[in-house]
Design a protein around this motif. Structure first.
Motif, PDB file in Angstrom:
ATOM      1  N   HIS A  16     -16.614  -0.115 -34.699  1.00 20.79           N
ATOM      2  CA  HIS A  16     -17.083   0.878 -33.739  1.00 20.79           C
ATOM      3  C   HIS A  16     -16.434   0.783 -32.365  1.00 20.79           C
ATOM      4  O   HIS A  16     -16.507   1.736 -31.580  1.00 20.79           O
ATOM      5  N   SER A  17     -15.825  -0.358 -32.044  1.00 24.46           N
ATOM      6  CA  SER A  17     -15.250  -0.512 -30.711  1.00 24.46           C
ATOM      7  C   SER A  17     -14.112  -1.532 -30.722  1.00 24.46           C
ATOM      8  O   SER A  17     -13.976  -2.308 -31.666  1.00 24.46           O
ATOM      9  N   HIS A  36     -10.631  -0.358 -23.251  1.00 25.13           N
ATOM     10  CA  HIS A  36     -11.747  -0.436 -24.194  1.00 25.13           C
ATOM     11  C   HIS A  36     -11.774   0.891 -24.937  1.00 25.13           C
ATOM     12  O   HIS A  36     -11.651   1.952 -24.322  1.00 25.13           O
ATOM     13  N   GLU A  37     -11.927   0.838 -26.231  1.00 27.12           N
ATOM     14  CA  GLU A  37     -12.032   2.057 -27.046  1.00 27.12           C
ATOM     15  C   GLU A  37     -13.317   1.988 -27.848  1.00 27.12           C
ATOM     16  O   GLU A  37     -13.749   0.912 -28.236  1.00 27.12           O
ATOM     17  N   LYS A  38     -13.905   3.152 -28.086  1.00 18.97           N
ATOM     18  CA  LYS A  38     -15.178   3.207 -28.796  1.00 18.97           C
ATOM     19  C   LYS A  38     -15.204   4.448 -29.674  1.00 18.97           C
ATOM     20  O   LYS A  38     -14.734   5.503 -29.287  1.00 18.97           O
ATOM     21  N   LEU A  62      -9.916   5.424 -34.075  1.00 16.18           N
ATOM     22  CA  LEU A  62     -10.011   4.199 -33.285  1.00 16.18           C
ATOM     23  C   LEU A  62      -8.671   3.457 -33.324  1.00 16.18           C
ATOM     24  O   LEU A  62      -8.178   3.003 -32.284  1.00 16.18           O
TER      25      LEU A  62
END
Length: 125
Positions: A16-17, A36-38, A62
């Motif tokens: 998820h992240s 940061h990626e989500k 993602l």
């Protein structure tokens, strides 16, 4: 190419992240948080097949968001809590521009940004 001039990146991720770590000046300097990626899964799935397809599509999104932070990768260390890191490495191996990336993986619990920077730096020292 000396070890100091290699473009080294680290990623902590789950399904998820992700948190992406790289060097300040791409191939030199100290490691810093690059981003940061989500995954934003706000959909209502009416079937199991639809949910599986949506989950796969979101995971690939993602992966693309992560790679946007990593240009011309030489070495990569991927860590996290599940199988997402293995899927990410497989994704990279199937993508032409990342085929020759030297990648390693490990399993770790989520950690703060400073701890992650120290962890990634230790993987390349």
């Amino acid at each position: 190419m000396s070890k100091n001039n290699k473009k080294q990146f680290g990623v902590w991720m789950d399904s998820h992240s992700a948190t992406i770590v790289g060097k300040e000046n791409v191939d030199s300097g100290n490691f810093v948080i690059l981003g940061h990626e989500k995954v934003d899964d706000q959909f209502v799935h009416t079937s199991e097949s639809g949910a599986d397809n949506a989950e796969r599509d979101l995971l690939h999104k993602l992966f693309k968001d992560i790679t946007a932070h990593m240009q011309n990768v030489d070495e990569l260390h991927v860590t996290g809590t599940g199988i997402a890191q293995e899927q990410f490495i497989n994704y990279l191996n199937e993508t032409a521009q990342y085929k020759n990336v030297e990648s390693k993986e490990s399993t770790s619990n989520k950690m703060g940004d400073e701890s992650l920077i120290e962890y990634v730096a230790a993987q390349f020292s």
